[in-house]
Design a protein around this motif. Structure first.
Motif, mmCIF file in Angstrom:
data_model
loop_
_atom_site.group_PDB
_atom_site.id
_atom_site.type_symbol
_atom_site.label_atom_id
_atom_site.label_comp_id
_atom_site.label_asym_id
_atom_site.label_seq_id
_atom_site.Cartn_x
_atom_site.Cartn_y
_atom_site.Cartn_z
ATOM 1 N N SER B 392 -113.118 36.402 47.864
ATOM 2 C CA SER B 392 -113.762 36.832 46.619
ATOM 3 C C SER B 392 -113.431 35.817 45.533
ATOM 4 C CB SER B 392 -113.222 38.194 46.166
ATOM 5 O OG SER B 392 -113.523 39.176 47.116
ATOM 6 N N ARG B 393 -114.257 35.704 44.536
ATOM 7 C CA ARG B 393 -114.059 34.820 43.393
ATOM 8 C C ARG B 393 -113.903 33.371 43.843
ATOM 9 N NH1 ARG B 393 -109.226 37.277 40.167
ATOM 10 N NH2 ARG B 393 -110.175 36.206 38.428
ATOM 11 N N CYS B 394 -114.504 33.047 44.978
ATOM 12 C CA CYS B 394 -114.429 31.695 45.515
ATOM 13 C C CYS B 394 -115.719 30.966 45.201
ATOM 14 C CB CYS B 394 -114.250 31.730 47.032
ATOM 15 S SG CYS B 394 -112.568 32.038 47.519
ATOM 16 N N ASP B 395 -115.590 29.946 44.384
ATOM 17 C CA ASP B 395 -116.783 29.201 44.006
ATOM 18 C C ASP B 395 -116.954 27.995 44.923
ATOM 19 O OD1 ASP B 395 -119.012 28.726 42.575
ATOM 20 O OD2 ASP B 395 -118.008 27.760 40.889
ATOM 21 N N ASP B 396 -116.661 28.181 46.198
ATOM 22 C CA ASP B 396 -116.820 27.071 47.132
ATOM 23 C C ASP B 396 -117.718 27.530 48.277
ATOM 24 O OD1 ASP B 396 -115.296 28.734 48.668
ATOM 25 O OD2 ASP B 396 -113.464 27.551 48.522
ATOM 26 N N ARG B 398 -116.915 28.436 51.126
ATOM 27 C CA ARG B 398 -116.296 29.346 52.097
ATOM 28 C C ARG B 398 -116.459 30.817 51.736
ATOM 29 N NH1 ARG B 398 -110.353 27.581 53.459
ATOM 30 N NH2 ARG B 398 -109.972 27.934 51.254
#
Lengths: 128, 662
Positions: B392-396, B398
């Protein structure tokens, strides 16, 4: 070193430190953490604040192994190792290079599988 | 030439602070056909509408232009006002001088000039407007709910209680959804099954609700009030009418190696199975992939032991076609795949599990019968680490850029339940932020810390490394203490990001319902129409619209039901008169429009035409105006310019362009 250098570091690294959400995953993942005075996650806020003088004098600059684990794992694409690498470059440009590793020695140390990026940043590090 | 009135709204200071409204009024007065122009602080107010009505009557206006906010806000308001004053509502045009002008400009000179240009374009269009009349279509008084989790069940119950027929289509063998997999629920810690199963029973027993389990929506056609849906009833190989649910077949089935979907693959099930004890309907299905009879032709044990004679290996998938007035999407969520997150060793160690897997481990009907134990060696863990925001909250590439919303609370719940039942187990939670907005939510989290001694550490975990002795090394940040922590754990629980159920994109495509980059269905308006899709007649319930917990899901499910009831209560719907029509003299029957039409509204017929004295029969496009939604795709695609959209004709649009470029 000045505020202007903060801009330069951002530009060289291509990193936007505002994207950092302060999760600390870079520092959690860093194998050189214990040897650093300014920790990877702090590095981001130093650049953000423009406190470049402290960064330039920091041990961390030369302790970062360029293993890129923080780049690999950063959930926000902030990628602290790129910032650190850019800071090294800025320091070398301004203060010159006191390192004893010369480009002639590099080929002997080469391994085909080594990524070029690692070589370049390692070279900066060991030329001090 | 129409007699046109122009009404310029100040919208308080929203428009007037950036656009010189007086100058707009004075300038548009010089436009051809404009016989009246005035400004007013709030044109949408009753007084403003009265102003418009009075001008229409007094000046005998044939068309009006309102320079105000987006037509999405008040076009309907002004059309109704015009209609009350005796003007055809389709003789009203809106010039959007707020969203398209005042809100996006700072310079008054420029903004005023643009406002005048926008008004001029609208005036040019009104000159070519015609008196359109909406048609009528009938409403099928039956609703379809796609997905049989708590969202779908609640929506169906609420619709059925209002007296309308509802069908639930659920792709798994039982209704119940994710909630049936949960052990306890926050913030009250009541048992999930205990509060869910009565609702499942209610839904199954309700005379107005019809369940299609082990079924999927195959195709959708039609439009609001008149959808036609093909439902694939997958072959169960068990006769629903004969099966008594005794369970003997499952007991005797020799193939017991299939991974249990219900227990998240943590244990196995038989080839003929019901997903869980309280499944509804309590009729098993045969999983053809693992059934020996299906694979080799030998076995047939279940058929032999079934005293009701319910086993039928020859059953085939069945397609049912049903008509609906409204469709509710309630397709729910799943946890994301963790293959990309090698640093957490999820694929390496059985003792690294997701939170949903922990729900099954903690549950009495789960793989460990509710005993907290390591899945590798069955030993009791002494040290458990929870990692928040995994994906979560991953701006990549993955993970997911959004907050999954439910993880902070369920982790506090897990931590509390473990400390309560096993006080000698240490629990550590690595978090980035603890987000607990909600009634009694923060109190709940504080209880985990203050009463149960759960150790919360601000900082993310960098890596989990399985050790030779079977333990797990967890290396994480403690940002508040400025430390890098290396600790040993016996189990690691990953608060894994949630994402919309995999099939939702296919369903959204069938429904022509819009979907965002994360596969969440888009609302018609994020604040004011949160349970409606922009596609008329399609409604949203539960996590398919965005992450939410059970109380929010149930609230939204009820809201979606109210919208459905409001639609089904109508006998007829007014149809949009802005539909496409084909000029038979220009049409060459090439089928391009038919291919682009998303509503299947275009057909062909052989028609006798008189083209400059030559009489001949031609194949020409014919638009079914009941199906046409006025999207305009055909008008763009038509190579001969035969297709035109009423209310947005090519001439009208070009007149607007000309007015802007003048």
């Amino acid at each position: 070193m000045s505020k202007h250098d903060a801009e330069m570091i951002r530009e060289i690294s291509g990193v936007n430190p505002l994207k950092c959400m302060k999760c600390g995953k870079c520092s959690a993942t860093c194998p050189a953490y214990d040897e650093m005075d300014i920790k990877p996650h702090q590095f981001v806020s130093y650049v953000l604040r423009g406190d470049i003088e402290a960064l330039a004098d920091s041990k961390s600059l030369w302790k970062c192994l360029s293993c890129f684990a923080c780049i690999e794992r950063c959930p926000r694409n902030v990628e602290p190792a790129k910032l650190i690498d850019a800071a090294r470059q800025a320091v070398i440009r301004q203060r010159g290079n006191e390192a004893d590793l010369s480009p002639d020695e590099i080929p002997a140390l080469l391994d085909e599988k080594t990524p070029q990026q690692l070589l370049v940043s390692a070279f900066r590090r060991y030329r001090r | 030439m129409q007699r046109i009135g122009v009404f310029v709204c100040h919208c308080g200071s929203n428009i007037a602070a950036t656009v010189d409204v007086k100058r707009v009024v004075e300038t548009v007065k010089k436009e051809q056909g404009v016989v009246h122009a005035e400004d007013y602080p709030y044109m949408c107010s009753e007084a403003g509408q009265a102003l418009i009505a009075a001008a229409i009557k007094e000046k005998n206006l044939g068309g009006i232009v309102v320079c105000s906010c987006s037509p999405r806000m008040h076009e309907a308001t002004f059309r109704k006002a015009a209609e009350r004053a005796g003007l055809n509502p389709y003789m009203v045009e809106i010039a959007n001088i707020r969203e398209h002008c005042s809100w996006i400009h700072k310079d008054m000179e420029e903004a005023t000039e643009k406002a005048v240009i926008l008004a001029r374009a609208a005036i040019a269009k009104v000159h070519l407007n015609s008196h359109l009349q909406p048609g009528e279509s009938l409403v099928t008084k039956r609703a379809l709910v796609i997905g049989g989790g708590i969202a779908g069940i609640q929506t169906a119950l609420d619709i059925a209680e209002a007296g309308y027929e509802v069908d639930i289509v659920e792709k798994t063998p039982s209704i119940g959804g994710r909630m049936s997999q949960l052990d306890k629920t926050f913030p009250t810690l009541d048992c999930s099954a205990c509060i869910l199963t009565p609702k499942m029973v209610d839904a199954a027993a309700h005379e107005k609700i019809n369940l299609y389990t082990y079924s999927e929506v195959e195709s959708v056609s039609g439009f609001v009030g008149n959808f036609s849906v093909d439902i694939r009833k997958k072959a169960r190989f068990v006769d629903m009418n004969k099966c008594t649910g005794c369970g003997l077949c499952q007991e005797k089935c020799p193939s017991k190696k299939a991974k249990s979907e219900f227990n998240r693959g943590l244990n196995t099930r038989s080839a003929i199975y019901t997903p869980f004890a309280q499944a509804i309907p309590n009729v098993p299905v045969i999983d053809t992939e693992s059934c020996v009879k299906m694979k080799t032709g030998k076995c047939g044990l279940c058929e032999k032991v079934c005293q009701a004679g319910a086993i039928d290996y020859s059953q085939k998938d069945e397609i049912i076609t049903e008509k609906y007035g409204a469709i509710v999407v309630a397709t729910g969520f799943d946890t994301i795949n963790l293959d990309q997150y090698g640093e957490y060793a999820y694929n390496e160690s059985p003792d690294v599990i997701t939170s949903l897997e922990l729900e099954r481990v903690m549950n009495a009907a789960g793989p460990t019968k509710g005993h907290l134990e390591r899945l590798s060696d069955g030993k009791a863990p002494k040290e458990i680490v929870f990692i928040q925001c995994v994906g979560s909250r991953c701006d990549d590439h993955r993970g997911k850029p959004y907050c999954s919303k439910i993880c902070c609370m369920y982790t506090a719940k897990h931590a509390m339940l473990i400390r309560d039942k096993y006080p000698d187990v240490n629990v550590t939670v690595f978090y980035i932020d603890v987000r607990t907005p909600g009634k009694n939510f923060d109190e709940f989290y504080r209880r985990a810390v203050e009463e149960y001694g759960v150790n919360y550490i601000k900082g993310q975990v960098g890596k989990v490394v399985p050790q030779p002795d079977g333990s797990l090394l967890v290396q994480g940040s403690d940002l508040l203490d400025g430390k890098q922590i290396k600790m040993r754990a016996d189990m690691v629980v990953l608060a894994t990001a949630i994402e919309p159920e995999a099939g939702v994109r296919k369903i959204a495509t069938m429904l022509t319902a819009s979907i965002d980059t994360n596969n969440f269905l888009t609302e018609a308006h994020p604040k004011l129409r949160p349970v409606e899709s922009p596609t008329a007649g399609v409604f949203l319930s539960g996590v398919c619209q965005g992450p939410k917990d059970i109380p929010e899901t149930v609230s939204q499910a009820g809201a979606a039901a109210v919208k459905v009831i409001g639609l089904l209560a109508k006998d007829k719907l007014l149809t949009n008169p802005c539909t496409a029509e084909s000029d038979t003299l220009l049409c060459n029957g090439c089928s391009v429009c038919q291919n682009v039409c998303p509503y299947g509204a275009i057909g062909y017929e052989d028609k006798e035409v008189n083209d400059h004295g030559i009489r001949e029969t031609r194949r020409v496009a014919v638009v079914n105006s009941a199906l046409c939604q006025g999207c305009g795709a055909c008008t763009v695609a038509c190579p001969s310019g035969a297709m035109d959209l009423k209310g947005f004709s090519n001439r009208q649009i070009l007149a607007e362009v000309d007015a802007i470029c003048r």
